[in-house]
Design a protein around this motif. Structure first.
Motif, mmCIF file in Angstrom:
data_model
loop_
_atom_site.group_PDB
_atom_site.id
_atom_site.type_symbol
_atom_site.label_atom_id
_atom_site.label_comp_id
_atom_site.label_asym_id
_atom_site.label_seq_id
_atom_site.Cartn_x
_atom_site.Cartn_y
_atom_site.Cartn_z
ATOM 1 N N VAL A 227 0.857 -1.043 -0.066
ATOM 2 C CA VAL A 227 -0.196 0.186 0.119
ATOM 3 C C VAL A 227 0.736 1.227 -0.124
ATOM 4 O O VAL A 227 0.637 2.333 -0.598
ATOM 5 C CB VAL A 227 -0.955 0.060 1.115
ATOM 6 N N HIS A 228 2.088 1.080 0.631
ATOM 7 C CA HIS A 228 2.844 2.375 0.778
ATOM 8 C C HIS A 228 3.580 2.683 -0.733
ATOM 9 O O HIS A 228 3.521 3.714 -0.993
ATOM 10 C CB HIS A 228 3.961 1.927 1.698
ATOM 11 N N GLU A 229 3.658 1.649 -1.473
ATOM 12 C CA GLU A 229 4.344 1.772 -2.526
ATOM 13 C C GLU A 229 3.528 2.335 -3.738
ATOM 14 O O GLU A 229 3.618 2.903 -4.669
ATOM 15 C CB GLU A 229 5.242 0.325 -2.969
ATOM 16 N N LEU A 230 2.233 1.714 -3.561
ATOM 17 C CA LEU A 230 1.030 1.902 -4.336
ATOM 18 C C LEU A 230 0.697 3.519 -4.237
ATOM 19 O O LEU A 230 0.200 4.110 -5.397
ATOM 20 C CB LEU A 230 -0.056 1.289 -4.183
ATOM 21 N N THR A 231 0.774 3.883 -3.111
ATOM 22 C CA THR A 231 0.489 5.338 -2.865
ATOM 23 C C THR A 231 1.517 6.298 -3.268
ATOM 24 O O THR A 231 1.421 7.595 -4.185
ATOM 25 C CB THR A 231 0.477 5.622 -1.319
ATOM 26 N N HIS A 232 2.923 5.845 -3.490
ATOM 27 C CA HIS A 232 3.743 6.529 -4.421
ATOM 28 C C HIS A 232 3.623 6.566 -5.777
ATOM 29 O O HIS A 232 3.571 7.658 -6.248
ATOM 30 C CB HIS A 232 5.229 5.751 -3.895
#
Length: 384
Positions: A227-232
Protein backbone atom coordinates in the motif's frame (compact mmCIF):
# COMPACT_ATOMS: atom_id res chain seq x y z
CA UNK A 1 -68.78 -39.05 -26.60
CA UNK A 2 -65.39 -37.51 -25.98
CA UNK A 3 -64.02 -35.71 -28.99
CA UNK A 4 -60.37 -36.08 -30.10
CA UNK A 5 -59.63 -32.48 -29.04
CA UNK A 6 -60.95 -33.19 -25.52
CA UNK A 7 -58.75 -36.30 -25.27
CA UNK A 8 -55.70 -34.21 -26.01
CA UNK A 9 -56.63 -31.79 -23.24
CA UNK A 10 -57.13 -34.62 -20.71
CA UNK A 11 -53.84 -36.26 -21.69
CA UNK A 12 -51.96 -32.95 -21.33
CA UNK A 13 -53.43 -32.53 -17.83
CA UNK A 14 -52.35 -36.03 -16.78
CA UNK A 15 -48.78 -35.43 -18.04
CA UNK A 16 -48.64 -32.14 -16.13
CA UNK A 17 -49.51 -33.98 -12.90
CA UNK A 18 -46.86 -36.68 -13.32
CA UNK A 19 -43.74 -36.33 -11.10
CA UNK A 20 -40.70 -34.84 -12.83
CA UNK A 21 -37.68 -36.99 -13.57
CA UNK A 22 -34.59 -36.35 -11.44
CA UNK A 23 -32.90 -34.65 -14.41
CA UNK A 24 -35.93 -32.49 -15.07
CA UNK A 25 -36.11 -31.47 -11.40
CA UNK A 26 -32.39 -30.68 -11.45
CA UNK A 27 -32.86 -28.50 -14.53
CA UNK A 28 -35.88 -26.77 -13.02
CA UNK A 29 -34.31 -26.13 -9.59
CA UNK A 30 -32.13 -22.96 -9.38
CA UNK A 31 -28.45 -23.69 -8.71
CA UNK A 32 -27.21 -23.06 -5.17
CA UNK A 33 -23.56 -22.93 -6.21
CA UNK A 34 -23.32 -19.13 -6.71
CA UNK A 35 -25.03 -18.57 -3.34
CA UNK A 36 -22.72 -21.07 -1.63
CA UNK A 37 -19.65 -19.50 -3.22
CA UNK A 38 -20.79 -16.05 -2.10
CA UNK A 39 -21.37 -17.23 1.48
CA UNK A 40 -17.97 -18.95 1.52
CA UNK A 41 -16.28 -15.76 0.36
CA UNK A 42 -18.15 -13.72 2.96
CA UNK A 43 -17.05 -16.16 5.69
CA UNK A 44 -13.42 -15.88 4.56
CA UNK A 45 -13.55 -12.08 4.53
CA UNK A 46 -15.27 -12.05 7.93
CA UNK A 47 -12.65 -14.44 9.32
CA UNK A 48 -9.86 -12.26 7.93
CA UNK A 49 -11.42 -9.20 9.56
CA UNK A 50 -11.64 -10.96 12.94
CA UNK A 51 -8.03 -12.14 12.64
CA UNK A 52 -6.86 -8.62 11.79
CA UNK A 53 -8.64 -7.15 14.80
CA UNK A 54 -7.13 -9.84 17.02
CA UNK A 55 -3.69 -9.06 15.59
CA UNK A 56 -4.10 -5.34 16.35
CA UNK A 57 -5.21 -6.10 19.90
CA UNK A 58 -2.28 -8.50 20.35
CA UNK A 59 0.07 -5.71 19.26
CA UNK A 60 -1.49 -3.50 21.92
CA UNK A 61 -3.17 -1.13 19.45
CA UNK A 62 -6.06 0.69 21.06
CA UNK A 63 -8.59 2.56 18.96
CA UNK A 64 -8.32 6.30 19.51
CA UNK A 65 -10.89 8.73 18.22
CA UNK A 66 -9.46 11.80 16.51
CA UNK A 67 -10.74 14.57 14.32
CA UNK A 68 -10.79 14.21 10.56
CA UNK A 69 -12.00 16.49 7.77
CA UNK A 70 -15.67 16.07 6.98
CA UNK A 71 -14.89 14.76 3.50
CA UNK A 72 -12.05 12.50 4.64
CA UNK A 73 -12.47 8.78 3.83
CA UNK A 74 -13.66 6.64 6.72
CA UNK A 75 -13.93 3.08 5.39
CA UNK A 76 -12.82 2.23 1.85
CA UNK A 77 -13.87 -1.19 0.58
CA UNK A 78 -12.64 -3.26 -2.34
CA UNK A 79 -14.80 -1.96 -5.23
CA UNK A 80 -17.66 -4.31 -6.04
CA UNK A 81 -16.80 -4.37 -9.73
CA UNK A 82 -13.25 -5.63 -9.09
CA UNK A 83 -12.46 -8.59 -11.34
CA UNK A 84 -9.46 -10.41 -12.73
CA UNK A 85 -8.60 -10.30 -16.40
CA UNK A 86 -6.26 -11.94 -18.85
CA UNK A 87 -2.65 -10.80 -19.05
CA UNK A 88 -1.52 -8.51 -21.82
CA UNK A 89 0.61 -9.93 -24.66
CA UNK A 90 4.26 -8.96 -24.88
CA UNK A 91 4.98 -9.16 -21.15
CA UNK A 92 7.77 -11.50 -20.00
CA UNK A 93 6.73 -14.41 -17.79
CA UNK A 94 3.15 -14.53 -16.58
CA UNK A 95 0.71 -11.65 -16.30
CA UNK A 96 -2.86 -10.90 -15.27
CA UNK A 97 -4.92 -7.75 -14.81
CA UNK A 98 -7.55 -6.16 -12.59
CA UNK A 99 -9.56 -3.01 -13.24
CA UNK A 100 -6.66 -0.55 -12.82
CA UNK A 101 -3.55 -2.75 -12.67
CA UNK A 102 -1.35 -5.00 -14.75
CA UNK A 103 0.59 -7.62 -12.76
CA UNK A 104 3.70 -9.28 -14.19
CA UNK A 105 5.55 -12.16 -12.55
CA UNK A 106 8.17 -14.74 -13.63
CA UNK A 107 6.14 -17.30 -11.63
CA UNK A 108 2.45 -17.87 -12.28
CA UNK A 109 0.25 -17.06 -9.29
CA UNK A 110 -2.67 -19.36 -8.60
CA UNK A 111 -6.18 -17.89 -8.64
CA UNK A 112 -6.34 -17.35 -4.86
CA UNK A 113 -3.03 -15.46 -4.89
CA UNK A 114 -4.12 -13.36 -7.87
CA UNK A 115 -7.33 -12.38 -6.10
CA UNK A 116 -5.50 -11.58 -2.86
CA UNK A 117 -3.08 -9.22 -4.58
CA UNK A 118 -5.57 -7.69 -7.01
CA UNK A 119 -8.25 -6.93 -4.43
CA UNK A 120 -5.76 -5.23 -2.11
CA UNK A 121 -4.38 -3.15 -5.00
CA UNK A 122 -7.85 -2.08 -6.10
CA UNK A 123 -8.76 -1.17 -2.52
CA UNK A 124 -5.59 0.93 -2.21
CA UNK A 125 -6.41 2.62 -5.52
CA UNK A 126 -9.89 3.50 -4.25
CA UNK A 127 -8.43 4.84 -0.99
CA UNK A 128 -5.89 7.06 -2.74
CA UNK A 129 -8.56 8.29 -5.11
CA UNK A 130 -10.70 9.25 -2.09
CA UNK A 131 -7.78 11.24 -0.62
CA UNK A 132 -7.25 12.84 -4.03
CA UNK A 133 -10.80 14.21 -3.82
CA UNK A 134 -9.68 16.24 -0.78
CA UNK A 135 -6.03 17.11 -1.52
CA UNK A 136 -4.42 18.32 -4.77
CA UNK A 137 -2.81 15.07 -5.92
CA UNK A 138 -4.08 15.00 -9.54
CA UNK A 139 -2.77 11.60 -10.59
CA UNK A 140 -4.80 9.79 -7.94
CA UNK A 141 -8.03 11.02 -9.53
CA UNK A 142 -6.97 11.22 -13.20
CA UNK A 143 -8.87 9.25 -15.83
CA UNK A 144 -6.16 7.07 -17.36
CA UNK A 145 -8.48 5.29 -19.77
CA UNK A 146 -7.26 1.81 -20.63
CA UNK A 147 -3.75 2.43 -19.30
CA UNK A 148 -3.03 0.38 -16.18
CA UNK A 149 -0.63 0.79 -13.27
CA UNK A 150 2.20 -1.75 -13.44
CA UNK A 151 2.99 -4.01 -10.47
CA UNK A 152 5.97 -6.33 -10.94
CA UNK A 153 5.97 -9.33 -8.60
CA UNK A 154 9.20 -11.16 -7.76
CA UNK A 155 9.17 -14.68 -6.21
CA UNK A 156 12.18 -14.27 -3.90
CA UNK A 157 14.09 -11.47 -2.19
CA UNK A 158 17.12 -12.30 -4.33
CA UNK A 159 15.10 -11.87 -7.52
CA UNK A 160 13.65 -8.63 -6.11
CA UNK A 161 17.12 -7.19 -5.42
CA UNK A 162 18.34 -8.29 -8.86
CA UNK A 163 15.40 -6.44 -10.47
CA UNK A 164 16.33 -3.17 -8.75
CA UNK A 165 14.80 -3.49 -5.29
CA UNK A 166 16.89 -1.64 -2.65
CA UNK A 167 18.58 -3.73 0.04
CA UNK A 168 16.68 -3.99 3.33
CA UNK A 169 13.43 -2.90 1.65
CA UNK A 170 10.12 -4.74 1.32
CA UNK A 171 9.01 -3.02 -1.88
CA UNK A 172 9.80 0.01 -4.02
CA UNK A 173 8.16 2.39 -6.47
CA UNK A 174 10.34 3.17 -9.47
CA UNK A 175 9.15 6.33 -11.15
CA UNK A 176 10.62 9.09 -13.29
CA UNK A 177 9.42 11.75 -15.72
CA UNK A 178 11.14 12.97 -18.88
CA UNK A 179 10.49 16.66 -18.29
CA UNK A 180 9.07 18.88 -15.58
CA UNK A 181 9.35 22.50 -14.48
CA UNK A 182 12.05 23.28 -11.92
CA UNK A 183 11.25 23.95 -8.27
CA UNK A 184 11.10 27.66 -7.56
CA UNK A 185 10.62 28.54 -11.21
CA UNK A 186 7.10 29.74 -10.60
CA UNK A 187 5.90 27.53 -13.43
CA UNK A 188 3.52 24.68 -12.52
CA UNK A 189 5.34 21.41 -11.85
CA UNK A 190 2.92 19.33 -13.86
CA UNK A 191 3.33 16.47 -16.31
CA UNK A 192 1.19 14.26 -18.49
CA UNK A 193 1.10 10.48 -18.62
CA UNK A 194 3.19 10.70 -21.81
CA UNK A 195 5.97 12.41 -19.83
CA UNK A 196 6.36 9.44 -17.46
CA UNK A 197 9.38 7.33 -18.40
CA UNK A 198 9.43 4.85 -15.50
CA UNK A 199 6.32 3.87 -13.58
CA UNK A 200 6.12 0.57 -11.70
CA UNK A 201 5.83 -0.93 -8.24
CA UNK A 202 8.28 -3.74 -7.55
CA UNK A 203 7.23 -6.06 -4.73
CA UNK A 204 8.59 -9.47 -3.59
CA UNK A 205 6.33 -12.44 -2.80
CA UNK A 206 7.45 -12.60 0.88
CA UNK A 207 6.05 -9.09 1.47
CA UNK A 208 2.65 -10.34 0.32
CA UNK A 209 2.51 -13.59 2.26
CA UNK A 210 3.04 -15.63 -0.92
CA UNK A 211 5.25 -18.67 -1.33
CA UNK A 212 7.87 -18.83 -4.07
CA UNK A 213 5.47 -21.11 -6.00
CA UNK A 214 2.86 -18.33 -6.26
CA UNK A 215 0.43 -19.62 -3.64
CA UNK A 216 -0.92 -17.93 -0.51
CA UNK A 217 0.92 -19.16 2.58
CA UNK A 218 -0.12 -16.36 4.94
CA UNK A 219 -3.79 -15.31 4.53
CA UNK A 220 -3.49 -12.21 6.75
CA UNK A 221 -0.80 -10.47 4.74
CA UNK A 222 1.18 -7.48 5.95
CA UNK A 223 -0.24 -4.84 3.64
CA UNK A 224 2.00 -1.92 4.66
CA UNK A 225 4.74 -2.33 2.03
CA UNK A 226 2.46 -2.76 -0.99
CA UNK A 227 0.00 0.00 0.00
CA UNK A 228 2.93 2.35 0.77
CA UNK A 229 4.44 1.81 -2.70
CA UNK A 230 1.08 2.01 -4.47
CA UNK A 231 0.53 5.39 -2.80
CA UNK A 232 3.88 6.58 -4.18
CA UNK A 233 2.74 5.42 -7.61
CA UNK A 234 -0.74 6.91 -7.53
CA UNK A 235 0.29 10.21 -5.91
CA UNK A 236 3.56 10.51 -7.88
CA UNK A 237 5.01 13.04 -5.43
CA UNK A 238 8.65 12.14 -6.12
CA UNK A 239 9.40 15.73 -7.08
CA UNK A 240 8.26 17.04 -3.68
CA UNK A 241 10.36 17.28 -0.48
CA UNK A 242 11.20 13.82 0.81
CA UNK A 243 9.29 14.20 4.09
CA UNK A 244 5.91 14.75 2.42
CA UNK A 245 6.54 12.11 -0.26
CA UNK A 246 7.34 9.46 2.36
CA UNK A 247 4.90 10.89 4.90
CA UNK A 248 1.87 10.32 2.72
CA UNK A 249 3.01 6.88 1.60
CA UNK A 250 3.53 5.89 5.24
CA UNK A 251 0.18 7.37 6.29
CA UNK A 252 -1.82 5.30 3.80
CA UNK A 253 0.43 2.29 4.44
CA UNK A 254 -0.52 2.36 8.11
CA UNK A 255 -4.27 2.15 7.37
CA UNK A 256 -5.32 -1.34 8.59
CA UNK A 257 -6.72 -3.67 5.93
CA UNK A 258 -9.56 -5.24 7.91
CA UNK A 259 -11.21 -8.01 5.93
CA UNK A 260 -11.47 -6.25 2.58
CA UNK A 261 -11.67 -2.68 3.87
CA UNK A 262 -9.00 -0.06 4.46
CA UNK A 263 -10.25 1.30 7.78
CA UNK A 264 -9.19 4.94 8.04
CA UNK A 265 -10.88 5.24 11.44
CA UNK A 266 -8.14 2.99 12.86
CA UNK A 267 -5.23 4.42 10.90
CA UNK A 268 -4.32 7.08 13.46
CA UNK A 269 -4.51 4.50 16.24
CA UNK A 270 -1.83 2.39 14.57
CA UNK A 271 0.36 5.44 13.85
CA UNK A 272 0.03 6.49 17.48
CA UNK A 273 0.95 3.00 18.69
CA UNK A 274 4.10 2.95 16.55
CA UNK A 275 5.03 6.50 17.58
CA UNK A 276 4.85 5.52 21.26
CA UNK A 277 7.15 2.56 20.64
CA UNK A 278 9.78 4.72 18.93
CA UNK A 279 9.49 7.50 21.51
CA UNK A 280 10.26 5.05 24.31
CA UNK A 281 13.62 4.33 22.67
CA UNK A 282 14.51 7.99 22.08
CA UNK A 283 14.04 7.68 18.31
CA UNK A 284 11.94 10.87 18.23
CA UNK A 285 14.50 13.19 19.88
CA UNK A 286 15.90 15.25 17.02
CA UNK A 287 18.72 17.76 16.75
CA UNK A 288 17.02 19.78 13.98
CA UNK A 289 13.96 22.02 14.04
CA UNK A 290 10.61 20.99 12.56
CA UNK A 291 10.97 23.86 10.11
CA UNK A 292 14.24 22.33 8.89
CA UNK A 293 12.49 19.01 8.31
CA UNK A 294 10.24 20.62 5.68
CA UNK A 295 13.25 21.32 3.45
CA UNK A 296 15.45 18.34 4.35
CA UNK A 297 16.93 16.41 1.42
CA UNK A 298 16.62 12.65 0.98
CA UNK A 299 20.22 11.81 1.86
CA UNK A 300 20.02 13.72 5.15
CA UNK A 301 16.65 12.19 6.07
CA UNK A 302 17.89 8.67 5.40
CA UNK A 303 21.13 9.44 7.22
CA UNK A 304 19.22 10.12 10.43
CA UNK A 305 17.59 6.69 10.12
CA UNK A 306 21.03 5.07 10.25
CA UNK A 307 21.72 6.83 13.58
CA UNK A 308 18.53 5.52 15.22
CA UNK A 309 16.48 8.70 14.75
CA UNK A 310 13.29 7.71 12.98
CA UNK A 311 12.65 10.45 10.44
CA UNK A 312 10.21 8.12 8.61
CA UNK A 313 8.04 8.07 11.73
CA UNK A 314 8.36 11.84 12.02
CA UNK A 315 7.15 12.20 8.42
CA UNK A 316 3.93 10.29 9.04
CA UNK A 317 3.44 11.99 12.42
CA UNK A 318 3.68 15.34 10.65
CA UNK A 319 1.08 14.33 8.08
CA UNK A 320 -1.18 12.97 10.86
CA UNK A 321 -0.72 16.21 12.82
CA UNK A 322 -2.04 18.37 9.98
CA UNK A 323 -4.84 15.95 9.09
CA UNK A 324 -6.05 14.93 12.56
CA UNK A 325 -4.54 16.99 15.38
CA UNK A 326 -4.45 20.56 14.03
CA UNK A 327 -8.14 21.03 13.40
CA UNK A 328 -9.65 22.33 10.17
CA UNK A 329 -6.79 24.78 9.63
CA UNK A 330 -4.35 21.86 9.47
CA UNK A 331 -5.98 20.27 6.44
CA UNK A 332 -6.34 23.63 4.73
CA UNK A 333 -2.65 24.31 5.38
CA UNK A 334 -1.71 20.94 3.86
CA UNK A 335 -3.83 21.69 0.79
CA UNK A 336 -2.17 25.09 0.35
CA UNK A 337 1.29 23.59 0.91
CA UNK A 338 0.88 20.87 -1.74
CA UNK A 339 -0.63 23.32 -4.20
CA UNK A 340 2.26 25.76 -3.67
CA UNK A 341 4.76 23.00 -4.49
CA UNK A 342 2.80 21.96 -7.57
CA UNK A 343 2.70 25.62 -8.65
CA UNK A 344 6.50 25.66 -8.68
CA UNK A 345 7.32 27.40 -5.39
CA UNK A 346 10.50 26.47 -3.55
CA UNK A 347 10.22 24.10 -0.55
CA UNK A 348 11.15 27.04 1.70
CA UNK A 349 8.37 29.26 0.34
CA UNK A 350 5.82 26.44 0.27
CA UNK A 351 6.58 25.60 3.93
CA UNK A 352 5.24 29.02 4.88
CA UNK A 353 1.77 27.69 4.08
CA UNK A 354 2.18 25.18 6.92
CA UNK A 355 3.61 27.79 9.29
CA UNK A 356 1.21 30.64 8.52
CA UNK A 357 -1.80 29.44 10.62
CA UNK A 358 0.52 29.22 13.65
CA UNK A 359 2.10 32.63 12.94
CA UNK A 360 5.71 31.49 13.45
CA UNK A 361 7.77 28.34 12.90
CA UNK A 362 8.58 28.26 16.62
CA UNK A 363 4.89 28.35 17.52
CA UNK A 364 4.11 25.56 15.04
CA UNK A 365 6.85 23.43 16.58
CA UNK A 366 5.47 24.03 20.08
CA UNK A 367 1.93 23.16 18.95
CA UNK A 368 3.24 19.99 17.29
CA UNK A 369 5.05 18.89 20.46
CA UNK A 370 2.03 19.74 22.61
CA UNK A 371 -0.44 17.87 20.39
CA UNK A 372 1.61 14.67 20.47
CA UNK A 373 2.31 15.04 24.17
CA UNK A 374 -1.46 15.04 24.74
CA UNK A 375 -1.42 11.60 23.05
CA UNK A 376 1.44 10.51 25.35
CA UNK A 377 4.14 10.67 22.71
CA UNK A 378 7.31 12.57 23.54
CA UNK A 379 8.98 14.21 20.55
CA UNK A 380 11.64 16.89 20.90
CA UNK A 381 13.46 19.47 18.77
CA UNK A 382 16.04 22.08 19.71
CA UNK A 383 14.44 25.40 20.69
CA UNK A 384 17.10 27.54 19.00
Amino acid sequence: MITMKLWYLVLAGIIALLPLTPQAMADDKPSKRPAKAKKSKERNVHRAAINKKKELRKQGVRKVRVNAPGDWPRLVSVPKDTELGEGQPGNPGHSFTSNHFLYVSPVKLDEAAQKTVARLCECAHAANKAIGEVLPVPRATADRGEKKFLVQLMPTMEAYYAAGGPKNSAGVFLGAVRRMGAAGSGAPRTFTEKDIAIDKVLIPFPSLGLGADGTVVKPDIDTHALVHELTHQQFFLNFLPIWVNEGWAEYVGYIPYVGEDLDFTQGFSLILHKAKEFAEHGALDFDFKLEDFFTMDQQTMYGYMSTGKNTYMLSVMTVAFFVHLDGKKGVEAMKAYLQALIDGKTPEDAAQELIKPHRTAERLQQDFIRAWKAKRVKVSFPKK
